[in-house]
Design an enzyme around this catalytic site. Structure first.
Site, PDB file in Angstrom:
ATOM      1  N   CYS A   2       8.277   9.312 -17.500  1.00 26.58           N
ATOM      2  CA  CYS A   2       8.197  10.006 -18.868  1.00 26.58           C
ATOM      3  C   CYS A   2       6.858   9.478 -19.478  1.00 26.58           C
ATOM      4  CB  CYS A   2       8.986   9.506 -19.811  1.00 26.58           C
ATOM      5  SG  CYS A   2      10.757   9.661 -19.156  1.00 26.58           S
ATOM      6  N   ARG A  27       1.415  11.277 -14.251  1.00 26.26           N
ATOM      7  CA  ARG A  27       2.572  10.455 -14.316  1.00 26.26           C
ATOM      8  C   ARG A  27       3.965  10.823 -13.518  1.00 26.26           C
ATOM      9  NH1 ARG A  27       1.706   6.581 -18.419  1.00 26.26           N
ATOM     10  NH2 ARG A  27       3.677   6.137 -18.709  1.00 26.26           N
ATOM     11  N   TRP A  72      11.078  12.574 -17.073  1.00 27.49           N
ATOM     12  CA  TRP A  72      11.390  12.349 -15.474  1.00 27.49           C
ATOM     13  C   TRP A  72      12.654  11.824 -15.488  1.00 27.49           C
ATOM     14  CZ3 TRP A  72      12.890   8.253 -12.154  1.00 27.49           C
ATOM     15  CH2 TRP A  72      12.516   8.601 -10.718  1.00 27.49           C
ATOM     16  N   ASN A  98      10.883   6.813 -23.554  1.00 23.51           N
ATOM     17  CA  ASN A  98      10.353   6.464 -22.236  1.00 23.51           C
ATOM     18  C   ASN A  98      11.218   5.139 -21.829  1.00 23.51           C
ATOM     19  OD1 ASN A  98       8.938   5.737 -19.924  1.00 23.51           O
ATOM     20  ND2 ASN A  98       7.035   5.903 -20.889  1.00 23.51           N
ATOM     21  N   GLY A  99      12.016   5.094 -21.023  1.00 25.35           N
ATOM     22  CA  GLY A  99      12.705   3.891 -20.524  1.00 25.35           C
ATOM     23  C   GLY A  99      13.992   4.222 -20.227  1.00 25.35           C
ATOM     24  N   GLU A 467       1.633   1.635   5.208  1.00 31.44           N
ATOM     25  CA  GLU A 467       0.856   2.587   4.185  1.00 31.44           C
ATOM     26  C   GLU A 467       0.748   3.900   4.936  1.00 31.44           C
ATOM     27  OE1 GLU A 467       0.493   3.042   1.134  1.00 31.44           O
ATOM     28  OE2 GLU A 467      -1.126   4.617   0.901  1.00 31.44           O
ATOM     29  N   LYS A 471       2.357   7.282   3.015  1.00 31.22           N
ATOM     30  CA  LYS A 471       1.804   8.384   2.939  1.00 31.22           C
ATOM     31  C   LYS A 471       2.199   9.909   3.218  1.00 31.22           C
ATOM     32  CE  LYS A 471       0.191   7.493   0.210  1.00 31.22           C
ATOM     33  NZ  LYS A 471       0.236   6.575  -0.983  1.00 31.22           N
ATOM     34  N   GLU A 474       5.729  10.855   1.967  1.00 30.41           N
ATOM     35  CA  GLU A 474       5.783  11.332   0.501  1.00 30.41           C
ATOM     36  C   GLU A 474       5.384  12.691   0.241  1.00 30.41           C
ATOM     37  OE1 GLU A 474       4.278   7.927  -2.681  1.00 30.41           O
ATOM     38  OE2 GLU A 474       2.809   8.163  -0.985  1.00 30.41           O
ATOM     39  N   HIS A 490      12.107  -5.279  20.000  1.00 35.14           N
ATOM     40  CA  HIS A 490      13.293  -5.904  19.361  1.00 35.14           C
ATOM     41  C   HIS A 490      14.264  -4.860  18.839  1.00 35.14           C
ATOM     42  CE1 HIS A 490      11.274  -9.649  20.113  1.00 35.14           C
ATOM     43  NE2 HIS A 490      10.002  -9.119  19.846  1.00 35.14           N
ATOM     44  N   LYS A 584       4.085   8.957 -10.820  1.00 31.83           N
ATOM     45  CA  LYS A 584       2.987   8.258 -10.698  1.00 31.83           C
ATOM     46  C   LYS A 584       3.276   6.821 -11.205  1.00 31.83           C
ATOM     47  CE  LYS A 584      -1.578   7.895  -9.543  1.00 31.83           C
ATOM     48  NZ  LYS A 584      -1.712   7.651  -8.129  1.00 31.83           N
TER      49      LYS A 584
HETATM   50  C1  F6R Z   1       2.637   5.710  -3.364  1.00 31.47           C
HETATM   51  C2  F6R Z   1       2.484   5.182  -4.732  1.00 31.47           C
HETATM   52  C3  F6R Z   1       3.364   4.227  -5.309  1.00 31.47           C
HETATM   53  C4  F6R Z   1       2.724   3.170  -6.152  1.00 31.47           C
HETATM   54  C5  F6R Z   1       3.759   2.227  -6.725  1.00 31.47           C
HETATM   55  C6  F6R Z   1       3.165   1.175  -7.480  1.00 31.47           C
HETATM   56  O1  F6R Z   1       1.656   6.638  -2.871  1.00 31.47           O
HETATM   57  O2  F6R Z   1       1.579   5.678  -5.451  1.00 31.47           O
HETATM   58  O3  F6R Z   1       4.071   3.473  -4.195  1.00 31.47           O
HETATM   59  O4  F6R Z   1       1.877   2.302  -5.435  1.00 31.47           O
HETATM   60  O5  F6R Z   1       4.800   3.042  -7.414  1.00 31.47           O
HETATM   61  O6  F6R Z   1       2.377   1.757  -8.683  1.00 31.47           O
HETATM   62  P1  F6R Z   1       0.913   1.088  -9.223  1.00 31.47           P
HETATM   63  O7  F6R Z   1       0.133   0.825  -8.283  1.00 31.47           O
HETATM   64  O8  F6R Z   1       0.729   1.975 -10.480  1.00 31.47           O
HETATM   65  O9  F6R Z   1       1.780  -0.141  -9.739  1.00 31.47           O
END
Ligand code: F6R
Length: 589
Positions: A2, A27, A72, A98-99, A467, A471, A474, A490, A584
């Site tokens: 949000c 965001r 969101w 927001n929250g 990672e 990626k 996602e 294992h 985000k």
């Molecule tokens: C994945 C991604 C998320 C953030 C996570 C933490 O591509 O961007 O996994 O890394 O939500 O966010 P920040 O870095 O803003 O604390």
């Protein structure tokens, strides 16, 4: 997640709020709304989906004061009705939040018994009714908001717009809130980026502070005591405030290519600037590196560098799995938070646990002025510029390059580390070319028919396997799983079948033989092996050549996954910048 944006000034409110909301889009959100005041009446427009068709705004009267919100969904589906701002019953004020109100059920029950009617499942509506209820006793909206806010549990930030001209109230606890002060105008928003193109004067609002804007004046109060506080205006130092694709089709590919220089920018710290943190690390019993998602993998990589090159007892923690560590922190420890946004609720809570036990807090954050920065004894910035694509790419590699510099500096190799990063940045200049993109597009085409993929890494490439897999999942919504190559025997090997794509990340290091054994083992079971490596090998069905960056291989090796993720995502018709369900800035737990 949000986003909140309030405006009062000389500009057209609806248009300015939309501009602000668009700058908050990164965001992540699923619906949005704008409310403006005109002739002692509030008009609201709400919409599901992205801010695109603005024809509905023509329903709003001309106004110079209003609030907006990008939602969101947490409680209640994605509908126009559930979108914020929410009207009070008599339409004398609207609220955006927001929250998450953690005790919303309990509050709702109490209010229902008192006769209040609820028409949504949102926790926001509980705030609205609670303010209405408090108003009966308190009479003044300012007091009613304060009193209602104190009954809310959880991390919440709210903004309230009444019909009475030239008022906006906002209260913060947890979710971010900042006030931008322009010439004859004020912005009240979730982050500074949303108004950074309009003013560089900012007031950072702390938890449990309430903003009261009235007739051009901003006043600040302690929400608990009601005491007025001094407002401190700071200067914004965003080095890059533009949010533009600059000729690229998507922010994601733009940000992947930007890594050519962002890894260099992240290490523009002099040894003097790093020294306070270096000294604190040397004095610490344990260094805990913490983050969530991609930032957690960067935290893991940094802990690896600290152990490996500086022999520091560094342990990576997931910020959302801290419960059992709560009592382990002491004033002999240091916690290093890694975060792009600096607003991740889980990471903030982890820092609160550590701080409560006296641990020192350091951070590497990309967003200036964010909450994590302000909680830190040793704040540092990754200086990657705004990262707009929801999936993190350039912030991740910037975090790793900063971590490398940190670890090497602890052993007196500051200059060498800077040079190593410079050399890699130079090599990256020509790396992003048509040939590589075509190869990745071809690989994406081959991969499109598969649903399950595995990525194996070891040592310096372990977190890159995690990672890399995150990626791709996602952006493509395909099942990618990253593992330590050592786990194969294992259990994981049971998943390997004829044709299963398995990515193996191979560096020219002490783990090369083990990695090649893993490749051989999966190949023997029919896997389609994709080598992310410096040199080709007969075991590879497909070979993606990466830059030989030695100890910085993790940066070089994650890039093919970022590119595969992008090209495969695009070819599947997905939105690479705004993948489904993701936000985000994850400002709720
Ligand atoms: C994945 C991604 C998320 C953030 C996570 C933490 O591509 O961007 O996994 O890394 O939500 O966010 P920040 O870095 O803003 O604390």
């Amino acid at each position: 997640m949000c986003g909140i944006f309030g405006y009062s000034g000389k500009r057209d409110a609806a248009k300015t709020i939309i501009d602000g909301l668009k700058r908050l889009e990164y965001r992540g959100y699923d619906s949005w709304g704008v409310a403006v005041v005109s002739s002692d009446k509030i008009d609201v427009v709400k919409k599901v989906g992205a801010i695109g068709d603005l024809s509905s705004l023509s329903k709003l009267p001309s106004s110079t004061i209003g609030i907006g919100h990008t939602r969101w969904a947490t409680h209640g589906g994605v509908t126009n009705y559930n979108a914020h701002p929410h009207y009070s019953t008599d339409k004398s004020f609207v609220v955006a939040q927001n929250g998450i109100v953690e005790n919303y059920q309990e509050l709702k029950e109490k209010l229902t018994k008192k006769g209040y009617i609820f028409s949504t499942q949102t926790d926001t509506e509980v705030i609205v009714r609670l303010i209405e209820d408090k108003l009966k006793k308190e009479k003044e909206l300012f007091k009613a908001i304060r009193s209602a806010f104190l009954d809310l549990e959880g991390r919440n930030t709210i903004i309230v717009l009444p019909t009475s001209n030239s008022h906006i109230y906002a209260v913060r606890n947890g979710s971010p809130l900042v006030v931008g002060i322009g010439k004859d105008e004020v912005f009240i928003a979730s982050d500074t980026l949303s108004f950074a193109d309009k003013t560089d004067k900012v007031v950072y609002i702390n938890n449990n502070e309430m903003v009261s804007y009235h007739g051009g004046e901003v006043s600040l109060y302690d929400v608990k005591s009601g005491k007025e506080l001094k407002t401190k205006i700071s200067k914004l130092e965003h080095d890059d405030i533009s949010i533009a694709k600059e000729g690229y089709d998507h922010f994601m590919i733009k940000e992947i290519v930007e890594q050519r220089h962002t890894i260099r920018e992240a290490v523009q710290y002099s040894l003097e600037e790093l020294t306070p943190l270096l000294e604190a690390i040397k004095k610490s019993r344990n260094v805990y590196t913490v983050g969530a998602g991609t930032a957690n993998f960067a935290a893991g990589q940094i802990a690896f560098y600290l152990r490996r090159y500086a022999h520091i007892n560094a342990i990576e923690l997931k910020s959302y799995e801290m419960e059992s560590f709560k009592d382990m922190f002491s004033n002999k420890d240091l916690i290093l938070a890694i975060s792009q946004s600096g607003e991740t609720a889980d990471t903030i809570e982890a820092l609160e646990f550590a701080k409560a036990k006296g641990a020192k807090v350091a951070s590497l954050v990309n967003m200036l002025g964010s909450t994590i920065t302000r909680m830190s004894d040793y704040p540092y910035f990754s200086r990657s510029g705004p990262e707009i694509c929801v999936a993190s790419t350039k912030a991740f590699t910037a975090q790793i390059s900063w971590g490398y510099l940190l670890a090497k500096s602890l052993t007196g190799k500051y200059s060498q580390a800077r040079k190593d990063i410079e050399v890699l940045a130079e090599k990256l200049q020509n790396y992003f070319n048509k040939k590589l993109f075509s190869q990745m597009q071809l690989l994406a085409k081959k991969m499109a028919k598969h649903e399950h993929f595995f990525v194996l890494g070891k040592g310096q490439n372990y977190y890159i396997a995690l990672e890399g897999a995150l990626k791709v999942k996602e952006i493509t919504y395909k099942h990618f799983e990253g593992f330590a190559a050592g786990e194969l025997k294992h259990g994981v090997i049971a998943l390997i079948d004829k044709g299963t794509p398995v990515f193996v990340i191979v560096s020219e290091d002490e783990n090369k033989n083990d990695m090649m054994s893993s490749a051989a083992e999966v190949k023997a079971r029919g896997a389609f092996v994709i080598g992310i490596a410096k040199k080709s090998n007969e075991l590879f069905n497909e070979f993606i050549k990466t830059i030989d960056a030695s100890e910085l291989d993790p940066i070089a090796n994650v890039i093919p996954f970022q590119l595969l993720s992008y090209f495969l995502g695009v070819s599947l018709g997905n939105s690479p910048d705004k993948p489904r369900n993701l936000a985000k800035s994850v400002t709720v737990k």
